[in-house]
Design a protein around this motif. Structure first.
Motif, PDB file in Angstrom:
ATOM      1  N   HIS A   3       0.854  -1.174   0.000  1.00 30.84           N
ATOM      2  CA  HIS A   3       0.000   0.000   0.000  1.00 30.84           C
ATOM      3  C   HIS A   3       0.897   1.234   0.000  1.00 30.84           C
ATOM      4  CE1 HIS A   3      -2.385  -3.260   1.749  1.00 30.84           C
ATOM      5  NE2 HIS A   3      -3.439  -2.655   1.263  1.00 30.84           N
ATOM      6  N   ARG A   5       0.171   4.995   0.798  1.00 25.75           N
ATOM      7  CA  ARG A   5      -0.579   6.188   1.187  1.00 25.75           C
ATOM      8  C   ARG A   5       0.062   6.733   2.454  1.00 25.75           C
ATOM      9  NH1 ARG A   5      -5.816   2.494   1.830  1.00 25.75           N
ATOM     10  NH2 ARG A   5      -4.147   1.449   2.967  1.00 25.75           N
ATOM     11  N   THR A  72     -10.876  10.508   8.810  1.00 25.89           N
ATOM     12  CA  THR A  72     -12.160  10.246   8.148  1.00 25.89           C
ATOM     13  C   THR A  72     -12.056  10.497   6.644  1.00 25.89           C
ATOM     14  OG1 THR A  72     -13.394  10.842  10.144  1.00 25.89           O
ATOM     15  CG2 THR A  72     -14.590  10.925   8.047  1.00 25.89           C
ATOM     16  N   THR A  75      -9.923   7.807   4.957  1.00 21.76           N
ATOM     17  CA  THR A  75     -10.674   6.550   4.890  1.00 21.76           C
ATOM     18  C   THR A  75     -11.680   6.593   3.732  1.00 21.76           C
ATOM     19  OG1 THR A  75     -10.424   6.181   7.266  1.00 21.76           O
ATOM     20  CG2 THR A  75     -12.193   4.990   6.149  1.00 21.76           C
ATOM     21  N   ALA A  76     -12.323   7.741   3.578  1.00 16.25           N
ATOM     22  CA  ALA A  76     -13.323   7.888   2.519  1.00 16.25           C
ATOM     23  C   ALA A  76     -12.696   7.927   1.129  1.00 16.25           C
ATOM     24  CB  ALA A  76     -14.136   9.155   2.761  1.00 16.25           C
ATOM     25  N   GLU A  77     -11.591   8.661   0.975  1.00 15.04           N
ATOM     26  CA  GLU A  77     -11.011   8.881  -0.353  1.00 15.04           C
ATOM     27  C   GLU A  77      -9.978   7.831  -0.744  1.00 15.04           C
ATOM     28  OE1 GLU A  77      -9.941  12.618  -1.810  1.00 15.04           O
ATOM     29  OE2 GLU A  77     -11.507  13.721  -0.738  1.00 15.04           O
ATOM     30  N   TRP A  78      -9.225   7.348   0.242  1.00 16.79           N
ATOM     31  CA  TRP A  78      -8.128   6.415  -0.056  1.00 16.79           C
ATOM     32  C   TRP A  78      -8.354   5.033   0.538  1.00 16.79           C
ATOM     33  CZ3 TRP A  78      -3.145   9.641   1.400  1.00 16.79           C
ATOM     34  CH2 TRP A  78      -2.998  10.706   0.491  1.00 16.79           C
ATOM     35  N   ASP A  79      -9.467   4.867   1.259  1.00 11.72           N
ATOM     36  CA  ASP A  79      -9.717   3.616   1.969  1.00 11.72           C
ATOM     37  C   ASP A  79      -8.656   3.352   3.035  1.00 11.72           C
ATOM     38  OD1 ASP A  79     -11.301   1.391   2.503  1.00 11.72           O
ATOM     39  OD2 ASP A  79     -10.072   0.073   1.257  1.00 11.72           O
ATOM     40  N   GLY A  80      -8.087   4.419   3.610  1.00 17.86           N
ATOM     41  CA  GLY A  80      -7.127   4.281   4.703  1.00 17.86           C
ATOM     42  C   GLY A  80      -5.823   4.995   4.434  1.00 17.86           C
ATOM     43  N   ASP A  82      -1.312   4.257   5.120  1.00 22.27           N
ATOM     44  CA  ASP A  82      -0.325   3.245   5.512  1.00 22.27           C
ATOM     45  C   ASP A  82       0.772   3.778   6.432  1.00 22.27           C
ATOM     46  OD1 ASP A  82      -1.375   1.125   3.654  1.00 22.27           O
ATOM     47  OD2 ASP A  82      -0.948   2.739   2.245  1.00 22.27           O
ATOM     48  N   ARG A 128      -7.759  -1.648  12.349  1.00 18.55           N
ATOM     49  CA  ARG A 128      -8.822  -2.118  11.453  1.00 18.55           C
ATOM     50  C   ARG A 128      -8.249  -2.609  10.128  1.00 18.55           C
ATOM     51  NH1 ARG A 128     -11.507   2.540  13.405  1.00 18.55           N
ATOM     52  NH2 ARG A 128     -11.074   3.681  11.463  1.00 18.55           N
ATOM     53  N   GLN A 129      -7.241  -1.907   9.637  1.00 13.06           N
ATOM     54  CA  GLN A 129      -6.596  -2.292   8.372  1.00 13.06           C
ATOM     55  C   GLN A 129      -5.759  -3.562   8.517  1.00 13.06           C
ATOM     56  OE1 GLN A 129      -5.632   2.144   6.493  1.00 13.06           O
ATOM     57  NE2 GLN A 129      -4.022   1.030   7.521  1.00 13.06           N
TER      58      GLN A 129
END
Length: 274
Positions: A3, A5, A72, A75-80, A82, A128-129
């Motif tokens: 990943h 990010r 938040t 999480t919404a734009e990149w799904d998390g 790293d 969570r990831q």
């Protein structure tokens, strides 16, 4: 790392910007958080030329809600995310009787609690990831004890202890920690410096400008350390040597050595180590 990010506090200038550019050059999606809107916009333009999905979000590390909004959004734009780099920091210099308590509170709110908030907010997301990595930017000031910098030293020493504790806390998980302790290097830290002594700013600026390492050099070391999941990132050889001497020498001898080094630094005869 599969990943790619990264989020960086204090990412609009100095070391934070250098770290952001290094990750963007490697093709990562980069989000910088900063309180300076104009600098943030300028940095974002540079980043998006390298990594189009990069972001700039206004973020004050003294406000937990700002960091939660970043989490938040990512999480919404990149799904998390790293890697989270807790980099934002300020400086203070002065003797213990000169520095007002208000300045202690200012430094600790940013240098220490800013890092605490970053770790506190993003750890649940990492859990969570099932993976993540914190980069906590402290200083050799957190490992050594340069005189007339008790406020700054204490804030960075606390970041050292926090990071070491988190490394132990995350054993058995896929969450990593890297602790960055640079010495003086070419950056804009002096801009934020509060001091009661007019000569101190000039002295600090001289030390910053004399360093052979740039922010880009340190950003490269950080990038490599995260890839290898290394804990200590001590970029300056003299800083590493000074830390070793502090741990090995009797306290009295170390104090005398430090006094001698400080005298040479003020007269231009030695390179900085913290």
């Amino acid at each position: 790392m599969s990943h790619k990010r990264v989020f960086i506090t204090g990412g609009a200038s100095g070391l934070g910007r250098a770290i952001a550019l290094r990750y963007a050059q490697a093709g990562w999606r980069v989000c910088i958080g900063d309180v300076h809107a104009q600098r943030g916009a300028e940095a974002l333009a540079e980043l998006q030329a390298l990594s189009p999905r990069s972001l700039f979000l206004t973020c004050d590390v003294t406000r937990e809600e700002d960091l939660r909004e970043v989490a938040t959004r990512l999480t919404a734009e990149w799904d998390g995310v790293d890697v989270v780099v807790n980099n934002a920091g300020v400086a203070q210099a002065g003797t213990i009787d000169e520095v007002p308590i208000a300045d202690w509170q200012w430094v600790l709110e940013i240098n220490l609690l800013g890092v605490v908030r970053g770790c506190h907010v993003f750890t649940p997301l990492f859990k969570r990831q099932g993976h993540g990595h914190f980069v906590n930017v402290a200083s050799m000031a957190g490992l050594l004890d340069m005189p007339r910098m008790s406020c700054y030293n204490a804030s960075k020493a606390a970041v050292v202890s926090l990071s070491e504790t988190l490394q132990n806390e995350f054993v058995g998980t896929n969450i990593g920690v890297s602790l960055v302790c640079p010495s003086f290097f070419k950056t804009n830290l002096a801009e934020s410096l509060r001091t009661t002594n007019p000569g101190t700013r000039q002295f600090v600026e001289k030390l910053l400008s004399r360093s052979k390492l740039t922010a880009g050099d340190i950003a490269e070391q950080i990038f490599q350390a995260v890839e290898k999941r290394e804990f200590y990132v001590l970029p300056h050889a003299q800083g590493r040597q000074a830390w070793l001497l502090k741990r090995l020498l009797p306290r009295r001898l170390y104090t005398e050595l430090l006094k001698s080094q400080m005298s040479k630094m003020r007269t231009g005869g030695a390179s900085p180590s913290a």
